[in-house]
Write a protein that holds these residues in place. Structure first.
Motif, PDB file in Angstrom:
ATOM      1  N   PHE A 212     -12.490  13.468   7.928  1.00 36.62           N
ATOM      2  CA  PHE A 212     -13.632  12.877   9.139  1.00 36.62           C
ATOM      3  C   PHE A 212     -13.197  14.618   9.989  1.00 36.62           C
ATOM      4  CE2 PHE A 212     -10.761   8.135   8.659  1.00 36.62           C
ATOM      5  CZ  PHE A 212     -12.042   8.244   8.318  1.00 36.62           C
ATOM      6  N   GLN A 213     -14.262  14.395   9.857  1.00 40.00           N
ATOM      7  CA  GLN A 213     -14.243  16.082  11.143  1.00 40.00           C
ATOM      8  C   GLN A 213     -15.026  16.191  12.598  1.00 40.00           C
ATOM      9  OE1 GLN A 213     -17.042  17.437   7.466  1.00 40.00           O
ATOM     10  NE2 GLN A 213     -15.019  19.117   7.531  1.00 40.00           N
ATOM     11  N   CYS A 214     -15.096  16.725  13.139  1.00 38.63           N
ATOM     12  CA  CYS A 214     -15.877  16.857  14.195  1.00 38.63           C
ATOM     13  C   CYS A 214     -16.954  17.682  14.651  1.00 38.63           C
ATOM     14  CB  CYS A 214     -14.795  17.980  14.898  1.00 38.63           C
ATOM     15  SG  CYS A 214     -15.710  18.278  16.876  1.00 38.63           S
ATOM     16  N   HIS A 215     -17.697  16.423  14.500  1.00 37.46           N
ATOM     17  CA  HIS A 215     -19.613  16.681  15.669  1.00 37.46           C
ATOM     18  C   HIS A 215     -19.138  18.330  15.422  1.00 37.46           C
ATOM     19  CE1 HIS A 215     -23.556  15.575  15.307  1.00 37.46           C
ATOM     20  NE2 HIS A 215     -22.678  13.771  14.384  1.00 37.46           N
ATOM     21  N   GLY A 216     -18.974  18.507  16.400  1.00 36.79           N
ATOM     22  CA  GLY A 216     -18.747  19.911  16.910  1.00 36.79           C
ATOM     23  C   GLY A 216     -18.512  21.137  15.847  1.00 36.79           C
TER      24      GLY A 216
ATOM     25  N   VAL B 238      -5.927  17.702  16.680  1.00 35.49           N
ATOM     26  CA  VAL B 238      -6.710  16.357  17.923  1.00 35.49           C
ATOM     27  C   VAL B 238      -5.697  16.340  18.672  1.00 35.49           C
ATOM     28  CG1 VAL B 238      -6.728  13.897  18.151  1.00 35.49           C
ATOM     29  CG2 VAL B 238      -7.278  14.835  15.496  1.00 35.49           C
ATOM     30  N   VAL B 239      -6.555  16.582  19.706  1.00 38.06           N
ATOM     31  CA  VAL B 239      -5.356  16.621  21.154  1.00 38.06           C
ATOM     32  C   VAL B 239      -5.503  15.879  22.092  1.00 38.06           C
ATOM     33  CG1 VAL B 239      -5.358  18.297  22.914  1.00 38.06           C
ATOM     34  CG2 VAL B 239      -5.517  19.178  21.173  1.00 38.06           C
TER      35      VAL B 239
ATOM     36  N   LEU C  47      -9.210  11.350  23.161  1.00 37.24           N
ATOM     37  CA  LEU C  47      -8.954  12.760  22.019  1.00 37.24           C
ATOM     38  C   LEU C  47      -9.875  13.434  21.578  1.00 37.24           C
ATOM     39  CD1 LEU C  47      -7.902  10.460  18.734  1.00 37.24           C
ATOM     40  CD2 LEU C  47      -6.202  11.270  21.032  1.00 37.24           C
ATOM     41  N   SER C  48      -9.415  15.101  21.947  1.00 38.78           N
ATOM     42  CA  SER C  48     -10.285  15.860  21.722  1.00 38.78           C
ATOM     43  C   SER C  48      -9.625  16.460  20.775  1.00 38.78           C
ATOM     44  CB  SER C  48     -10.753  16.377  22.723  1.00 38.78           C
ATOM     45  OG  SER C  48      -9.198  17.178  23.513  1.00 38.78           O
ATOM     46  N   CYS C  49     -11.350  17.122  20.283  1.00 30.89           N
ATOM     47  CA  CYS C  49     -10.612  18.384  19.351  1.00 30.89           C
ATOM     48  C   CYS C  49     -10.402  20.391  19.343  1.00 30.89           C
ATOM     49  CB  CYS C  49     -12.599  18.996  18.460  1.00 30.89           C
ATOM     50  SG  CYS C  49     -12.516  20.230  17.355  1.00 30.89           S
TER      51      CYS C  49
ATOM     52  N   LEU D 132     -14.497  18.830  22.267  1.00 31.53           N
ATOM     53  CA  LEU D 132     -15.251  17.403  22.104  1.00 31.53           C
ATOM     54  C   LEU D 132     -14.417  16.768  22.294  1.00 31.53           C
ATOM     55  CD1 LEU D 132     -18.290  16.990  22.024  1.00 31.53           C
ATOM     56  CD2 LEU D 132     -17.638  16.691  19.230  1.00 31.53           C
ATOM     57  N   VAL D 133     -14.627  15.598  23.155  1.00 33.56           N
ATOM     58  CA  VAL D 133     -14.350  14.369  23.415  1.00 33.56           C
ATOM     59  C   VAL D 133     -14.392  13.633  22.182  1.00 33.56           C
ATOM     60  CG1 VAL D 133     -13.288  12.235  24.145  1.00 33.56           C
ATOM     61  CG2 VAL D 133     -13.649  14.256  25.755  1.00 33.56           C
TER      62      VAL D 133
END
Length: 122
Positions: free
Chosen positions: A7-11, A41-42, A63-65, A70-71
């Motif tokens: 699973f990867q951040c969309h941003g 993940v923060v 949860l944000s990157c 990015l949330v």
């Protein structure tokens, strides 16, 4: 399990988790629920109370990157009975993540990936 995916951040494409930690899918909320996530993940300190929408009546931490802020999801703190089983778990919003599917060696929108049906009870 098929398909295995990251699973990867969309941003920014930072790796946030993987399908081996997937413990549930909640189609009404459009989320993938995981037991564990990566250090990218923060979990924010601010408790948010939802007054409308699918999370109405819930309190959660966003949860944000770590890389791009990015949330990407939430961790429920309190919830009505119908969502109580998700409390304390990492919920990734499908629209905010992408999946790198290992077998296909392709990045696909999370909403387009069909994971085997899993429930928190299993």
């Amino acid at each position: 399990p098929e398909p295995c995916a990251l699973f990867q951040c969309h941003g920014c494409y930072a790796v946030l988790g993987d399908s081996l930690e997937l413990c549930a899918q909640e189609p009404r909320l459009g989320v993938l629920v995981c037991y564990k996530v990566t250090n990218d993940v923060v979990c924010q300190d601010l408790l948010v109370c939802a007054l409308e929408g699918a999370l109405q009546g819930c309190s959660y931490y966003a949860l944000s990157c770590r890389s791009c802020d990015l949330v990407v999801g939430f961790v429920l703190y309190s919830a009505p009975k119908r969502l109580a089983c998700l409390r304390g778990l990492f919920c990734f919003v499908k629209d905010k993540i992408r999946c790198y599917v290992l077998k296909k060696q392709r990045i696909i929108e999370a909403s387009e990936v069909d994971f085997p049906a899993v429930t928190i009870k299993e």
